[in-house]
Design an enzyme around this catalytic site. Sequence first.
Site, PDB file in Angstrom:
ATOM      1  N   ASP A   1       0.757  -1.089  -0.002  1.00 47.00           N
ATOM      2  CA  ASP A   1      -0.038   0.083  -0.091  1.00 47.00           C
ATOM      3  C   ASP A   1       0.737   1.163  -0.015  1.00 47.00           C
ATOM      4  O   ASP A   1       1.951   1.207   0.257  1.00 47.00           O
ATOM      5  CB  ASP A   1      -1.059   0.066   1.127  1.00 47.00           C
ATOM      6  CG  ASP A   1      -2.147  -1.255   1.154  1.00 47.00           C
ATOM      7  OD1 ASP A   1      -2.366  -1.621   0.079  1.00 47.00           O
ATOM      8  OD2 ASP A   1      -2.284  -1.691   2.325  1.00 47.00           O
TER       9      ASP A   1
ATOM     10  N   TYR B   1       6.744 -10.138   6.736  1.00 50.00           N
ATOM     11  CA  TYR B   1       6.649  -8.492   7.009  1.00 50.00           C
ATOM     12  C   TYR B   1       7.324  -8.210   8.123  1.00 50.00           C
ATOM     13  O   TYR B   1       7.301  -8.962   9.087  1.00 50.00           O
ATOM     14  CB  TYR B   1       5.240  -8.254   6.845  1.00 50.00           C
ATOM     15  CG  TYR B   1       4.744  -8.267   5.306  1.00 50.00           C
ATOM     16  CD1 TYR B   1       4.806  -6.872   4.623  1.00 50.00           C
ATOM     17  CD2 TYR B   1       4.114  -9.281   4.854  1.00 50.00           C
ATOM     18  CE1 TYR B   1       4.061  -6.893   3.385  1.00 50.00           C
ATOM     19  CE2 TYR B   1       3.444  -8.906   3.513  1.00 50.00           C
ATOM     20  CZ  TYR B   1       3.663  -7.691   3.016  1.00 50.00           C
ATOM     21  OH  TYR B   1       3.018  -7.680   1.605  1.00 50.00           O
TER      22      TYR B   1
END
Length: 267
Positions: free
Chosen positions: A52, A110
Amino acid sequence: MRNLLMKVSYDGTHYNGFQTQPDGRTIQDIIEKAIAGLSGETLKITASGRTDAGVHARSQVFNFYSDSPIPPERWCSALNSRLPEDIVVTDAQEVPLDFHSRREAKRKTYRYTINSNQFPDLFNRRYQFHHHGRLDMQAMEEGLKHLLGTHDYTSFASRRSTKPSHIRTIYSAWMEVDTSMCRTGNTRDQGVLHTYLTGSGFLQHMVRIIMGTLVEVGEGKRTPDSVRTILEARNRAAAGPTAVSKGLMLWDVEYDELSLIRPQTDF
């Protein structure tokens, strides 16, 4: 025709995410423009997944088909000379023609970073969420353990998620604290907290919602055991807020090594 796999690192601060958007400047747009300038080819790259706006990557993977005779070992330097300084291609190799960077991905990791010192780090402010209050990091770590395994993560998915299934597997999750920037003799500084999550895949905003929820655990607003209750609720409203994007980084993408081996052609 060759299928080329590449790895890229980027600072996502000034980009509207990785994937091409009709109304924003993206990492994909910039890379495709650089490829066109290098090889003269107008093409679309396929990434291991999207990130994003404001999210960074240490090792994003993408592939594309090319008729260019440029050898793989020349691509990185050639592309980097055409890319802005906040995007760096770090690896290139030829892979089988049927390789697909998203479908072939086995694990993704992540990392989310929280600066829990009293004052923000001026030089790392783009890559950390600064939390000005004290956090119970042990409670956060206990809450994190409830997310391990295969579950329906609807509670930790964006309401805009269009995935037909929210079932994913988190293989491992852990926290590390870096105290190197803590001031000597200062009891307010707690260090920089890095949280790593490795899974089969992640839903839109999933890691950020997990972290927003864990921050509330650290603040004492929720208990560690409440994370399991939130997970079982399968309701986004049950979880905490979505943590800011700048603290998130795509750390690694793993593949079955056999899927990367290009078959040798006998003449």
